[in-house]
Every structure is written in C-alpha cells, then in structure tokens.
Write a protein that holds these residues in place. Structure first.
Motif, PDB file in Angstrom:
ATOM      1  N   GLY A   1       0.843  -1.188   0.000  1.00  0.00           N
ATOM      2  CA  GLY A   1       0.000   0.000   0.000  1.00  0.00           C
ATOM      3  C   GLY A   1       0.879   1.239   0.000  1.00  0.00           C
ATOM      4  N   MET A   2       0.295   2.388  -0.324  1.00  0.00           N
ATOM      5  CA  MET A   2       1.085   3.613  -0.415  1.00  0.00           C
ATOM      6  C   MET A   2       0.291   4.796   0.106  1.00  0.00           C
ATOM      7  N   PHE A   3       0.981   5.706   0.764  1.00  0.00           N
ATOM      8  CA  PHE A   3       0.388   6.970   1.173  1.00  0.00           C
ATOM      9  C   PHE A   3       0.844   8.075   0.224  1.00  0.00           C
ATOM     10  N   TYR A   4      -0.092   8.932  -0.097  1.00  0.00           N
ATOM     11  CA  TYR A   4       0.219  10.095  -0.925  1.00  0.00           C
ATOM     12  C   TYR A   4       0.197  11.328  -0.035  1.00  0.00           C
ATOM     13  N   LYS A   5       1.314  12.052  -0.017  1.00  0.00           N
ATOM     14  CA  LYS A   5       1.406  13.240   0.827  1.00  0.00           C
ATOM     15  C   LYS A   5       0.770  14.442   0.111  1.00  0.00           C
ATOM     16  N   ARG A   6      -0.332  14.929   0.665  1.00  0.00           N
ATOM     17  CA  ARG A   6      -0.952  16.139   0.113  1.00  0.00           C
ATOM     18  C   ARG A   6      -0.335  17.338   0.821  1.00  0.00           C
ATOM     19  N   ARG A   7       0.352  18.190   0.061  1.00  0.00           N
ATOM     20  CA  ARG A   7       1.102  19.312   0.630  1.00  0.00           C
ATOM     21  C   ARG A   7       0.461  20.654   0.314  1.00  0.00           C
ATOM     22  N   ASP A   8       0.800  21.626   1.139  1.00  0.00           N
ATOM     23  CA  ASP A   8       0.384  23.010   0.908  1.00  0.00           C
ATOM     24  C   ASP A   8       1.536  23.728   0.201  1.00  0.00           C
ATOM     25  N   TYR A   9       1.406  23.867  -1.120  1.00  0.00           N
ATOM     26  CA  TYR A   9       2.497  24.440  -1.905  1.00  0.00           C
ATOM     27  C   TYR A   9       2.520  25.968  -1.867  1.00  0.00           C
ATOM     28  N   THR A  10       1.633  26.554  -1.075  1.00  0.00           N
ATOM     29  CA  THR A  10       1.659  28.011  -0.919  1.00  0.00           C
ATOM     30  C   THR A  10       2.584  28.443   0.211  1.00  0.00           C
ATOM     31  N   LYS A  11       3.068  27.460   1.009  1.00  0.00           N
ATOM     32  CA  LYS A  11       3.914  27.779   2.162  1.00  0.00           C
ATOM     33  C   LYS A  11       5.208  26.973   2.113  1.00  0.00           C
ATOM     34  N   VAL A  12       6.233  27.501   2.753  1.00  0.00           N
ATOM     35  CA  VAL A  12       7.493  26.788   2.938  1.00  0.00           C
ATOM     36  C   VAL A  12       7.871  26.878   4.417  1.00  0.00           C
ATOM     37  N   VAL A  13       7.959  25.726   5.078  1.00  0.00           N
ATOM     38  CA  VAL A  13       8.306  25.665   6.492  1.00  0.00           C
ATOM     39  C   VAL A  13       9.530  24.767   6.638  1.00  0.00           C
ATOM     40  N   ASN A  14      10.610  25.312   7.221  1.00  0.00           N
ATOM     41  CA  ASN A  14      11.865  24.580   7.378  1.00  0.00           C
ATOM     42  C   ASN A  14      12.362  24.001   6.049  1.00  0.00           C
ATOM     43  N   GLY A  15      12.217  24.809   5.001  1.00  0.00           N
ATOM     44  CA  GLY A  15      12.750  24.418   3.698  1.00  0.00           C
ATOM     45  C   GLY A  15      11.880  23.479   2.897  1.00  0.00           C
ATOM     46  N   ARG A  16      10.648  23.192   3.346  1.00  0.00           N
ATOM     47  CA  ARG A  16       9.786  22.282   2.592  1.00  0.00           C
ATOM     48  C   ARG A  16       8.336  22.711   2.699  1.00  0.00           C
ATOM     49  N   ASN A  17       7.524  22.199   1.784  1.00  0.00           N
ATOM     50  CA  ASN A  17       6.091  22.487   1.827  1.00  0.00           C
ATOM     51  C   ASN A  17       5.436  21.591   2.868  1.00  0.00           C
ATOM     52  N   PRO A  18       4.691  22.165   3.813  1.00  0.00           N
ATOM     53  CA  PRO A  18       4.093  21.349   4.885  1.00  0.00           C
ATOM     54  C   PRO A  18       3.059  20.357   4.360  1.00  0.00           C
ATOM     55  N   ILE A  19       2.994  19.194   5.022  1.00  0.00           N
ATOM     56  CA  ILE A  19       2.039  18.148   4.637  1.00  0.00           C
ATOM     57  C   ILE A  19       0.679  18.457   5.250  1.00  0.00           C
ATOM     58  N   VAL A  20      -0.342  18.460   4.415  1.00  0.00           N
ATOM     59  CA  VAL A  20      -1.710  18.735   4.869  1.00  0.00           C
ATOM     60  C   VAL A  20      -2.390  17.447   5.323  1.00  0.00           C
ATOM     61  N   ALA A  21      -2.223  16.380   4.528  1.00  0.00           N
ATOM     62  CA  ALA A  21      -2.863  15.105   4.861  1.00  0.00           C
ATOM     63  C   ALA A  21      -2.141  13.960   4.173  1.00  0.00           C
ATOM     64  N   HIS A  22      -2.316  12.736   4.726  1.00  0.00           N
ATOM     65  CA  HIS A  22      -1.779  11.518   4.112  1.00  0.00           C
ATOM     66  C   HIS A  22      -2.957  10.721   3.547  1.00  0.00           C
ATOM     67  N   GLU A  23      -3.005  10.589   2.241  1.00  0.00           N
ATOM     68  CA  GLU A  23      -4.074   9.842   1.583  1.00  0.00           C
ATOM     69  C   GLU A  23      -3.574   8.433   1.271  1.00  0.00           C
ATOM     70  N   PHE A  24      -4.372   7.398   1.621  1.00  0.00           N
ATOM     71  CA  PHE A  24      -3.920   6.012   1.473  1.00  0.00           C
ATOM     72  C   PHE A  24      -4.451   5.382   0.193  1.00  0.00           C
ATOM     73  N   LEU A  25      -3.563   4.649  -0.489  1.00  0.00           N
ATOM     74  CA  LEU A  25      -3.934   3.889  -1.685  1.00  0.00           C
ATOM     75  C   LEU A  25      -3.524   2.437  -1.458  1.00  0.00           C
ATOM     76  N   GLY A  26      -4.481   1.520  -1.488  1.00  0.00           N
ATOM     77  CA  GLY A  26      -4.146   0.113  -1.289  1.00  0.00           C
ATOM     78  C   GLY A  26      -5.286  -0.661  -0.664  1.00  0.00           C
ATOM     79  N   ALA A  27      -5.055  -1.967  -0.459  1.00  0.00           N
ATOM     80  CA  ALA A  27      -6.073  -2.837   0.134  1.00  0.00           C
ATOM     81  C   ALA A  27      -6.212  -2.557   1.630  1.00  0.00           C
ATOM     82  N   SER A  28      -7.187  -3.190   2.244  1.00  0.00           N
ATOM     83  CA  SER A  28      -7.443  -3.001   3.669  1.00  0.00           C
ATOM     84  C   SER A  28      -6.273  -3.531   4.504  1.00  0.00           C
ATOM     85  N   VAL A  29      -5.945  -2.773   5.554  1.00  0.00           N
ATOM     86  CA  VAL A  29      -4.877  -3.192   6.477  1.00  0.00           C
ATOM     87  C   VAL A  29      -5.459  -3.732   7.780  1.00  0.00           C
ATOM     88  N   GLU A  30      -6.753  -3.836   7.864  1.00  0.00           N
ATOM     89  CA  GLU A  30      -7.415  -4.244   9.111  1.00  0.00           C
ATOM     90  C   GLU A  30      -6.924  -5.618   9.571  1.00  0.00           C
TER      91      GLU A  30
END
Length: 404
Positions: A251-280
C-alpha cells in the motif's frame, strides 16, 4: 546434502577459494565519527583473510593480504582559526584504499577562536576531501563508502538552486576516486552526474528482514496477515521490491502538501491519503530511506492504526532523529508503533540505543563483504540482489513457526 548445497556451504566469506588477485594491499581509512563501525568491518576482514586458504598466499601479489588490522589512521587537525589539513599517518603507496565516512555525525566537535562547533555534513565532506588529497597520487585505487549520500536530497534543480549532490560526485571523481558506494540513495539517478565512474546504491533489504525475523517471533508472513507500506510515492520502488520478495501486498500513502507555504525548507504536509487494500488486522511494515524528524513516519503509523492495523513496524536505512526521540516515545506508549528498525551506518545517540522500541540493524558484515569483493575485483551482483538469501531466511522462519 547435494553438491550445490556443499558448494554454498563452502562459499562462506572466510573459506571461499581465491580466484582473482587483489587490486592492491587493502587499506581502510575511516574518517572521524565512524571508528566503531570501521573496527567491526576490520574485524570481519581480518578474520576471513586469516581463515581463507589459497595456494597463492605466499605469492608476492598477495603481500600484506593477512594483517592484524587493515585500518590506516588519518587525522584532520585544525588551527585556531578553524582551518584544517588532512594527514595520513602511514604509507599508502600502491594500496587499494576504502574511505569510510558518516556525514551525519554531529557529535564531533572542533574549536574556532575558543568556541565549540559541531560538525555539519559540509565539515565531514571537507575532511573527506582533505584525506583523499593526502593520499592522491600514491594509492593505486580509491573508493569512497558514504552510506548517507552527502546532499542526496538536493539531487535535482527546481528554479535557481544549486545541485550539491551532483557537484560533490564530480569533485570526488576529479580527485581520483574510482568507486562511490552509498546506501538507499534518495534518488539513484544522481549518478548521471558521473556516467563513466563507478557508483553503487545498495539496499539493505536482507539485513532488515533478518533483523525483523530475529526481533519478532510471531509473524505470519503471507498476504492475509502482513502488508508493506510506502509512506510516499517516492519510495514505491523500495516498497515494491520488499513486498515482492516476501510475497506480500503493498500500500502507499500520498502526501498532500500546501504548496503556498514553505516551512523549514519544505512544503508542509496537509494530509496523508492512502492507496491500497485493507490493512485491518494485519501487521504492517513501513519502509523508507530515512527518518528525519519522524513526524511523517508517525503520522503514517497513526493513519494505519486508524484503519485498524494490528501492529506497525517502521524500517528506515538512516535514523537521523533530528528532533529527538520524544515523538516515537509517545507513539510507542500510545500503541501506534511497535518497533523501529534503522541501521548503524549513521550516528546513533546512547539515548536512542536504550529505547525499548528501537532495534539497530548491524551493517558491518555486509560492508565488509562489499569491500572484500571489490578488493578482488569480483562482481557485486549476488550481494546487491539477495533474493536467494532472503527466501532461505524466510523459509527457515516459517518452518520454525510451523513446528511451534
């Protein structure tokens, strides 16, 4: 035991038959901050070469093949102004040298006008160049083993930016370095900067798997009970390989970032979106190249727990822990993570090594094998593609579980 099994049994590092002559007398040149790792590597090489039998051992081409130690002492003393020079303390003429450095070791200090400064990656790289310069023109061949690739995250240009990693590689090659060995480079395509020189990026997948199987006695290694997770799209290749050799889903997480800001040299992560089968109900292994602050890794672990994962194990080649260990302490106490596995190729604080959730993955033997092969100009293919060893280890683990 079959003939093939007997051959494999006899091909252990200390007993293998020598089929090629060494490039030159072997020399290990550890830079500041890697002395403990270098001593472990050295002890393996000394042991193997003292045990190894060859009809050619008395030949002049094998002069210096067996020694009490292959370590060549060096130093980079500093003047009061902070300027330095590189010194190699013994002759290296005609030697096959392996420079080992950890550019992340901030525990080393030096004085500038009475003030204490901690080594930065830049300082380590400058010291590496100084010691290479002190050896250049005398050594027969020079190889740099740099587990954490200096400026590896600055591997491509976006706008008006420097290309530090590519420049570093070109500098080393211009100084006479023949081969550069690194581990889990952030983007292996950076080797395009030196297309005619040796560059290997090694993945410690086998060492991870061995450490996990030794540490966790009750894993069910099948797609119904386990899953491999990539914390972002950049690490998919690493996770796919890990999943394929174990026969698991990924499975994979996609990092959704805020590209309007730069914090400590990088764009801050807004959310982690998951792609893949159930991990339950499954044990999951998060695989990444490094843990920097650890925030992203813990966020991913938290998301997996929210999706009802059973246990979460974190694997990263380099555990930098730039913000300390508190975030992982809290995550462990809250049941979000179970274990964190990182290698001993970068500096590990005494506090980190005492943590109940932390497991250090020893890489000394693997690096020693690479050095031994290179010194004989042997192929690294079997070391770089350890599928057979992984399958053997996993099958033995499954058989032991079946007996229980």
């Amino acid at each position: 035991m079959s003939i093939n099994d007997e051959k494999k049994e006899k091909s252990r590092p200390g007993e293998q038959t020598i089929e090629t002559i060494p490039v030159g007398p072997l020399g290990l040149v550890p830079l500041k901050g890697v002395s403990s790792l270098a001593k472990e590597i050295d002890s393996y090489l000394v042991q193997w070469r003292s045990e190894r039998e060859s009809e050619h051992k008395e030949n002049i081409l094998f002069a210096g093949y067996q020694k009490d130690s292959f370590i060549i002492e060096s130093d980079c003393p500093r003047f009061g102004s902070g300027e330095a020079k590189g010194i190699v303390k013994t002759s290296v003429r005609g030697d096959d040298l392996y420079f080992i450095t950890d550019v992340t070791n901030y525990s080393i200090t030096y004085s500038v006008s009475g003030l204490q400064n901690h080594y930065s990656p830049d300082d380590h790289f400058q010291d590496l160049k100084r010691v290479i310069a002190a050896s250049a023109g005398k050594a027969k061949r020079m190889t740099v083993i740099m587990p954490f690739l200096y400026e590896g995250r600055q591997h491509k240009r976006s706008g008006r930016e420097s290309l530090d990693c590519a420049q570093m590689l070109q500098e080393l090659v211009a100084m006479g370095v023949s081969n550069i060995i690194t581990f889990d480079a952030h983007d292996p395509r950076v080797q395009n900067a030196i297309p005619l020189s040796g560059f290997e990026t090694v993945s410690p997948t086998y060492q991870y798997i061995k450490a996990i199987l030794n540490e966790v006695p009750d894993l069910d290694i099948d797609s119904e009970h386990m899953m491999i997770i990539s914390p972002d799209e950049g690490g998919m290749g690493r996770a796919i390989y890990f999943a394929n050799v174990l026969g698991l889903d990924m499975g994979m997480f996609y990092k959704r970032r805020d590209y309007t800001k730069v914090v400590n040299g990088r764009n801050p992560i807004v959310a982690h979106e998951f792609l893949g089968a159930s991990v339950e109900g499954k044990d999951v292994i998060i695989v990444d190249d490094m843990i920097s602050s650890g925030e992203s890794m813990v966020d991913v672990a938290r998301e997996l727990k929210r999706r009802k994962a059973r246990r979460v194990f974190c694997c990263a080649t380099f555990g930098l822990f730039t913000s300390g260990t508190k975030i992982f302490d809290h995550a462990y106490e809250d049941g979000i993570i179970d274990r964190v596995f990182t290698t001993n190729m970068v500096y590990q604080t005494p506090e980190l090594l005492k943590r109940e959730w932390y497991v250090s993955v020893d890489m000394a033997k693997y690096i020693a094998l690479i050095i031994d092969c290179l010194n004989h100009d042997n192929s690294l293919s079997n070391l770089l593609s350890p599928v057979e060893r992984i399958n053997k280890r996993v099958n033995a683990y499954k058989a032991k579980r079946a007996e229980e």
